[in-house]
Scaffold this motif. Structure first.
Motif, PDB file in Angstrom:
ATOM      1  N   GLY A  53       0.942  -1.154   0.018  1.00 35.99           N
ATOM      2  CA  GLY A  53       0.008  -0.155  -0.011  1.00 35.99           C
ATOM      3  C   GLY A  53       0.949   1.303  -0.014  1.00 35.99           C
ATOM      4  O   GLY A  53       1.718   1.596  -0.717  1.00 35.99           O
ATOM      5  N   GLN A  54       0.743   2.182   0.978  1.00 37.38           N
ATOM      6  CA  GLN A  54       1.601   3.497   1.175  1.00 37.38           C
ATOM      7  C   GLN A  54       2.812   3.112   1.824  1.00 37.38           C
ATOM      8  O   GLN A  54       3.755   3.866   1.710  1.00 37.38           O
ATOM      9  CB  GLN A  54       0.780   4.333   1.722  1.00 37.38           C
ATOM     10  CG  GLN A  54      -0.633   4.744   1.273  1.00 37.38           C
ATOM     11  CD  GLN A  54      -0.384   5.448  -0.201  1.00 37.38           C
ATOM     12  OE1 GLN A  54       0.909   5.879  -0.445  1.00 37.38           O
ATOM     13  NE2 GLN A  54      -1.335   5.468  -1.018  1.00 37.38           N
ATOM     14  N   LYS A  55       3.001   2.013   2.767  1.00 37.08           N
ATOM     15  CA  LYS A  55       3.865   1.826   3.410  1.00 37.08           C
ATOM     16  C   LYS A  55       4.962   0.815   2.941  1.00 37.08           C
ATOM     17  O   LYS A  55       4.768   0.063   1.805  1.00 37.08           O
ATOM     18  CB  LYS A  55       3.629   0.980   4.848  1.00 37.08           C
ATOM     19  CG  LYS A  55       2.550   1.901   5.538  1.00 37.08           C
ATOM     20  CD  LYS A  55       2.421   0.797   6.728  1.00 37.08           C
ATOM     21  CE  LYS A  55       1.351   1.510   7.743  1.00 37.08           C
ATOM     22  NZ  LYS A  55       0.834   0.517   8.944  1.00 37.08           N
TER      23      LYS A  55
END
Length: 116
Positions: A36-38
């Motif tokens: 995802g964003q991580k």
């Protein structure tokens, strides 16, 4: 045509400073995983089975045992996600590609350490 491909690879493909390793060596590859964003760093430690290819298209295969199941992973040498490679042990083998290693279990699956 070959010279054009070689020129493009030399000019535009970024090279990383990685340690020298060969078949039989035990190495740890630290690489980045995006979820995802991580992003997080994961490592894969095992024995190098083979190195193949030249230049920008060079790859290496690592084999490790996960419980009783053998797991192999192929890494391109210029993979942007690779952060670093550590050579844990130098192995003494007489082949460039040690596919016979897949069939060995127990004490037979040990590789002697080289004195380099």
């Amino acid at each position: 045509m070959e010279s054009l491909i070689k020129y493009v690879q030399d000019e535009f493909v970024s090279r990383k400073e990685l340690p020298e390793f060969s078949a039989g060596d035990t190495i740890t590859v630290y690489y980045e995983i995006k979820e995802g964003q991580k992003t997080r760093t994961q490592f894969f430690r095992g024995v190098v089975i083979q190195k193949r290819g030249t230049g920008a298209s060079q790859t290496f295969t690592i084999r490790k045992m996960s419980g009783t199941v053998g797991v192999e992973r192929i890494f391109p040498i210029n993979l942007p996600a690779i952060q670093k490679i550590e050579v844990n042990k130098r192995g003494k083998v007489r082949r460039a590609r040690i596919f016979y290693f897949r069939g060995l279990t127990g004490k037979k699956a040990r590789i002697k350490e080289a004195k380099r």
